[in-house]
Design a protein around this motif. Sequence first.
Motif, PDB file in Angstrom:
ATOM      1  N   LYS A   1      36.987  37.089  49.254  1.00  0.00           N
ATOM      2  CA  LYS A   1      36.662  37.521  50.619  1.00  0.00           C
ATOM      3  C   LYS A   1      37.929  38.015  51.323  1.00  0.00           C
ATOM      4  O   LYS A   1      38.299  37.544  52.391  1.00  0.00           O
ATOM      5  CB  LYS A   1      36.006  36.395  51.406  1.00  0.00           C
ATOM      6  CG  LYS A   1      34.736  35.857  50.778  1.00  0.00           C
ATOM      7  CD  LYS A   1      33.626  36.866  50.781  1.00  0.00           C
ATOM      8  CE  LYS A   1      32.366  36.255  50.214  1.00  0.00           C
ATOM      9  NZ  LYS A   1      31.280  37.188  50.158  1.00  0.00           N
ATOM     10  N   HIS A   2      38.615  38.954  50.667  1.00  0.00           N
ATOM     11  CA  HIS A   2      39.822  39.625  51.157  1.00  0.00           C
ATOM     12  C   HIS A   2      41.074  38.751  51.108  1.00  0.00           C
ATOM     13  O   HIS A   2      42.106  39.126  51.635  1.00  0.00           O
ATOM     14  CB  HIS A   2      39.618  40.204  52.558  1.00  0.00           C
ATOM     15  CG  HIS A   2      38.418  41.084  52.656  1.00  0.00           C
ATOM     16  ND1 HIS A   2      38.366  42.327  52.076  1.00  0.00           N
ATOM     17  CD2 HIS A   2      37.204  40.882  53.215  1.00  0.00           C
ATOM     18  CE1 HIS A   2      37.174  42.860  52.298  1.00  0.00           C
ATOM     19  NE2 HIS A   2      36.445  42.004  52.973  1.00  0.00           N
ATOM     20  N   GLN A   3      40.986  37.596  50.463  1.00  0.00           N
ATOM     21  CA  GLN A   3      42.154  36.737  50.274  1.00  0.00           C
ATOM     22  C   GLN A   3      42.675  36.924  48.850  1.00  0.00           C
ATOM     23  O   GLN A   3      41.931  37.287  47.951  1.00  0.00           O
ATOM     24  CB  GLN A   3      41.776  35.264  50.464  1.00  0.00           C
ATOM     25  CG  GLN A   3      41.219  34.949  51.836  1.00  0.00           C
ATOM     26  CD  GLN A   3      40.717  33.520  51.864  1.00  0.00           C
ATOM     27  OE1 GLN A   3      41.512  32.596  51.791  1.00  0.00           O
ATOM     28  NE2 GLN A   3      39.400  33.340  51.958  1.00  0.00           N
TER      29      GLN A   3
ATOM     30  N   ILE B   1      44.975  41.080  43.979  1.00  0.00           N
ATOM     31  CA  ILE B   1      43.564  41.099  43.600  1.00  0.00           C
ATOM     32  C   ILE B   1      42.790  40.179  44.535  1.00  0.00           C
ATOM     33  O   ILE B   1      43.156  39.025  44.726  1.00  0.00           O
ATOM     34  CB  ILE B   1      43.385  40.666  42.132  1.00  0.00           C
ATOM     35  CG1 ILE B   1      44.075  41.672  41.199  1.00  0.00           C
ATOM     36  CG2 ILE B   1      41.900  40.530  41.772  1.00  0.00           C
ATOM     37  CD1 ILE B   1      44.095  41.277  39.739  1.00  0.00           C
ATOM     38  N   THR B   2      41.716  40.722  45.132  1.00  0.00           N
ATOM     39  CA  THR B   2      40.889  39.954  46.065  1.00  0.00           C
ATOM     40  C   THR B   2      39.528  39.590  45.478  1.00  0.00           C
ATOM     41  O   THR B   2      38.835  38.729  46.014  1.00  0.00           O
ATOM     42  CB  THR B   2      40.655  40.741  47.365  1.00  0.00           C
ATOM     43  OG1 THR B   2      39.987  41.969  47.053  1.00  0.00           O
ATOM     44  CG2 THR B   2      41.963  41.024  48.081  1.00  0.00           C
ATOM     45  N   LYS B   3      39.157  40.260  44.394  1.00  0.00           N
ATOM     46  CA  LYS B   3      37.862  39.988  43.767  1.00  0.00           C
ATOM     47  C   LYS B   3      37.939  40.454  42.321  1.00  0.00           C
ATOM     48  O   LYS B   3      38.542  41.484  42.035  1.00  0.00           O
ATOM     49  CB  LYS B   3      36.745  40.742  44.495  1.00  0.00           C
ATOM     50  CG  LYS B   3      35.363  40.539  43.921  1.00  0.00           C
ATOM     51  CD  LYS B   3      34.326  41.312  44.741  1.00  0.00           C
ATOM     52  CE  LYS B   3      32.941  41.156  44.187  1.00  0.00           C
ATOM     53  NZ  LYS B   3      31.951  41.902  44.965  1.00  0.00           N
ATOM     54  N   ILE B   4      37.318  39.679  41.421  1.00  0.00           N
ATOM     55  CA  ILE B   4      37.261  40.095  40.031  1.00  0.00           C
ATOM     56  C   ILE B   4      35.893  39.739  39.472  1.00  0.00           C
ATOM     57  O   ILE B   4      35.356  38.671  39.771  1.00  0.00           O
ATOM     58  CB  ILE B   4      38.402  39.487  39.186  1.00  0.00           C
ATOM     59  CG1 ILE B   4      38.404  40.115  37.778  1.00  0.00           C
ATOM     60  CG2 ILE B   4      38.332  37.981  39.152  1.00  0.00           C
ATOM     61  CD1 ILE B   4      39.698  39.957  37.037  1.00  0.00           C
ATOM     62  N   GLU B   5      35.332  40.668  38.721  1.00  0.00           N
ATOM     63  CA  GLU B   5      34.034  40.469  38.068  1.00  0.00           C
ATOM     64  C   GLU B   5      34.235  40.617  36.567  1.00  0.00           C
ATOM     65  O   GLU B   5      34.890  41.544  36.111  1.00  0.00           O
ATOM     66  CB  GLU B   5      33.027  41.525  38.519  1.00  0.00           C
ATOM     67  CG  GLU B   5      32.650  41.463  39.968  1.00  0.00           C
ATOM     68  CD  GLU B   5      31.717  42.603  40.328  1.00  0.00           C
ATOM     69  OE1 GLU B   5      30.572  42.617  39.834  1.00  0.00           O
ATOM     70  OE2 GLU B   5      32.154  43.487  41.081  1.00  0.00           O
ATOM     71  N   LYS B   6      33.633  39.700  35.836  1.00  0.00           N
ATOM     72  CA  LYS B   6      33.673  39.773  34.374  1.00  0.00           C
ATOM     73  C   LYS B   6      32.264  40.107  33.917  1.00  0.00           C
ATOM     74  O   LYS B   6      31.330  39.355  34.142  1.00  0.00           O
ATOM     75  CB  LYS B   6      34.139  38.439  33.796  1.00  0.00           C
ATOM     76  CG  LYS B   6      34.204  38.415  32.296  1.00  0.00           C
ATOM     77  CD  LYS B   6      34.870  37.175  31.725  1.00  0.00           C
ATOM     78  CE  LYS B   6      34.367  35.891  32.280  1.00  0.00           C
ATOM     79  NZ  LYS B   6      34.880  34.691  31.604  1.00  0.00           N
TER      80      LYS B   6
END
Length: 149
Positions: free
Chosen positions: A90-92, A116-121
């Motif tokens: 969430k932008h952190q 990096i603020t978000k990562i999807e695998k």
Amino acid sequence: MKNVKKITGVFILFFMVIGGLIFAQDRAIHPNQLPKTAKNFLSAHFKGIPVTSAIEDREIYGVDEYKVYLSNGMKIEFDSNGNWKEVDGKHQKLPYGFIPVSIKNYSTRNFPNTYITKIEKKRWSYKADLSNGLELEFDRNGNFKRIDD
């Protein structure tokens, strides 16, 4: 005759959708009820950040995924075995301990002063969102594919 087949098809589709909605349910669980793999992930990478809620997403065939919300606003999704699927800061800034080294290295080398603020695998790839708004795509081995802004 064609209209009867169309109407029958619409009814079948309607009842399948309604049946899926009836049997697919989210339910709140205690964080201790998460799979061991998920609990280990949380204690290793988010130590000291309390879990505010944990949701079990159940489908007809069993548990599909778990969603965990932390007190700092971050959200983590796990598969039915407790392996992380998505971590949304969430932008952190996310902790880098679980992010593949090649993805971490590429983002810090090519985009200094961002994080990096978000990562999807996904099954065949990774997608990482940076603090500057760029979305980076990588293959399943962590090799850079492209920028999707």
